[in-house]
Design a protein around this motif. Structure first.
Motif, PDB file in Angstrom:
ATOM      1  N   GLU A  19      -3.239  -1.609   8.167  1.00 14.61           N
ATOM      2  CA  GLU A  19      -1.909  -1.039   8.382  1.00 14.61           C
ATOM      3  C   GLU A  19      -1.597  -0.955   9.875  1.00 14.61           C
ATOM      4  OE1 GLU A  19       0.832   2.702   6.769  1.00 14.61           O
ATOM      5  OE2 GLU A  19      -1.328   2.666   6.376  1.00 14.61           O
ATOM      6  N   SER A  76      -2.084  -7.386   0.197  1.00 17.27           N
ATOM      7  CA  SER A  76      -1.615  -6.120  -0.362  1.00 17.27           C
ATOM      8  C   SER A  76      -0.751  -5.363   0.640  1.00 17.27           C
ATOM      9  CB  SER A  76      -2.809  -5.246  -0.774  1.00 17.27           C
ATOM     10  OG  SER A  76      -3.580  -5.881  -1.771  1.00 17.27           O
ATOM     11  N   GLN A  77      -1.136  -5.383   1.918  1.00 13.23           N
ATOM     12  CA  GLN A  77      -0.358  -4.709   2.951  1.00 13.23           C
ATOM     13  C   GLN A  77       1.002  -5.381   3.138  1.00 13.23           C
ATOM     14  OE1 GLN A  77      -0.864  -1.890   4.494  1.00 13.23           O
ATOM     15  NE2 GLN A  77       0.955  -2.052   5.796  1.00 13.23           N
ATOM     16  N   GLU A  79       2.705  -6.884   0.865  1.00 14.81           N
ATOM     17  CA  GLU A  79       3.532  -6.467  -0.271  1.00 14.81           C
ATOM     18  C   GLU A  79       3.976  -5.012  -0.147  1.00 14.81           C
ATOM     19  OE1 GLU A  79       4.999  -7.654  -3.189  1.00 14.81           O
ATOM     20  OE2 GLU A  79       4.752  -9.489  -2.025  1.00 14.81           O
ATOM     21  N   LYS A  80       3.092  -4.173   0.349  1.00 10.66           N
ATOM     22  CA  LYS A  80       3.437  -2.756   0.521  1.00 10.66           C
ATOM     23  C   LYS A  80       4.611  -2.618   1.469  1.00 10.66           C
ATOM     24  CE  LYS A  80       1.448   1.648   2.093  1.00 10.66           C
ATOM     25  NZ  LYS A  80       0.226   2.326   2.640  1.00 10.66           N
ATOM     26  N   GLU A  81       4.588  -3.374   2.571  1.00  8.07           N
ATOM     27  CA  GLU A  81       5.678  -3.324   3.547  1.00  8.07           C
ATOM     28  C   GLU A  81       6.979  -3.842   2.964  1.00  8.07           C
ATOM     29  OE1 GLU A  81       2.512  -4.255   7.167  1.00  8.07           O
ATOM     30  OE2 GLU A  81       4.077  -5.708   6.667  1.00  8.07           O
ATOM     31  N   THR A  86       0.958  -2.198  -4.019  1.00 12.25           N
ATOM     32  CA  THR A  86       0.018  -1.714  -3.018  1.00 12.25           C
ATOM     33  C   THR A  86      -1.404  -2.135  -3.399  1.00 12.25           C
ATOM     34  OG1 THR A  86      -0.413   0.375  -4.163  1.00 12.25           O
ATOM     35  CG2 THR A  86       1.464   0.310  -2.632  1.00 12.25           C
TER      36      THR A  86
END
Length: 268
Positions: A19, A76-77, A79-81, A86
């Motif tokens: 992150e 995954s990060q 996609e989270k953004e 997540t």
């Protein structure tokens, strides 16, 4: 940027590090990456992990599994953004799948051996994907797989539906049939037909490998390694004999190749 350095990090630390790397104060390269831009990296890291398994190099496997995990965390990060899923969703998804597809462990289905366990897995997988026909099952095999691996998986799934030779003899005869068609296509000089017939020959060869319980991808990898090893010996032998490989006749080079093969047989 303030960050606590540790002697040993855990999974949450890895997520926090990623992150930070993707943040405005982080790494410009990491920030710029997308799913597609690191697609090749994912493939490369997976194959490097496979190489560590093949060479039984445990320290290297430890490192390469970390690199594969890094790819999962990075995607995954991303996609989270984007407001998608997540890393926690990824973990939940695979855990849910494992429970669902192991009814012989987490449910009331009985499986007393590997074959019964695999049948239970396949049935649960087919039901979870709402696959009603064998064609849907075959189409579910990823096109992104290496062609030899994909061919073997497709053939295995077709075999479970009863579409298969009774023994290896039928598969071997099919190879001869396809080879004859390759010869015919080569004689006619039609590029499109040649592409099709060579593909059929390779597909038929994979079928033979399956009957012989040989992984075609591994078999071809070994053949590539063997070719390089023998070529090196031929090259050294040619140099020792004062033969220029670029100008030597095919007969001369083939004779050297036969000498190398004979030498290897004596050493066995």
């Amino acid at each position: 940027m303030e960050f606590e350095k540790k002697k040993r990090y855990d999974m949450q630390d890895l997520l926090n590090i990623m992150e930070i790397l993707r943040s405005p104060e982080g790494c410009p390269w990491d920030r710029a990456q997308t799913h597609k831009s690191v697609r090749a990296n994912f493939i490369e890291e997976t194959y490097e992990a496979i190489e560590a398994i093949d060479t039984e190099d445990r320290p290297l496997l430890l490192e390469e599994l970390g690199d594969v995990l890094l790819q999962v965390v990075l995607h995954s990060q991303i996609e989270k953004e984007a407001g998608g899923f997540t890393f926690e969703d990824v973990v939940d998804g695979v855990a849910q799948k494992l429970v669902l597809r192991h009814p012989h462990v987490f449910g009331d289905v009985y499986a007393g051996n590997e074959e019964e366990a695999l049948k239970s897995w396949d049935a649960a997988k087919k039901a979870s994907k709402d696959q009603k026909t064998v064609t849907e099952v075959l189409n579910s095999v990823s096109r992104a797989l290496p062609a030899l691996i994909r061919s073997e998986k497709v053939q295995k799934k077709a075999s479970k539906a009863g579409f298969d030779w009774p023994d290896a003899q039928g598969a071997l005869e099919k190879v001869q049939e396809e080879l004859a068609e390759v010869r015919e296509a080569a004689a006619l000089g039609n590029q499109e037909d040649s592409m099709e017939e060579v593909g059929d020959l390779l597909f038929a060869s994979v079928n033979v490998a399956r009957f012989m319980h040989v992984e075609p991808e591994e078999a071809l990898t070994r053949s590539c390694d063997k070719f390089i090893r023998r070529f090196e010996k031929v090259e050294k032998m040619a140099q020792a004999k004062g033969i220029c490989m670029e100008t030597a006749s095919l007969e001369e080079l083939d004779a050297l190749w036969d000498l190398v093969k004979a030498e290897e047989k004596r050493e066995r």
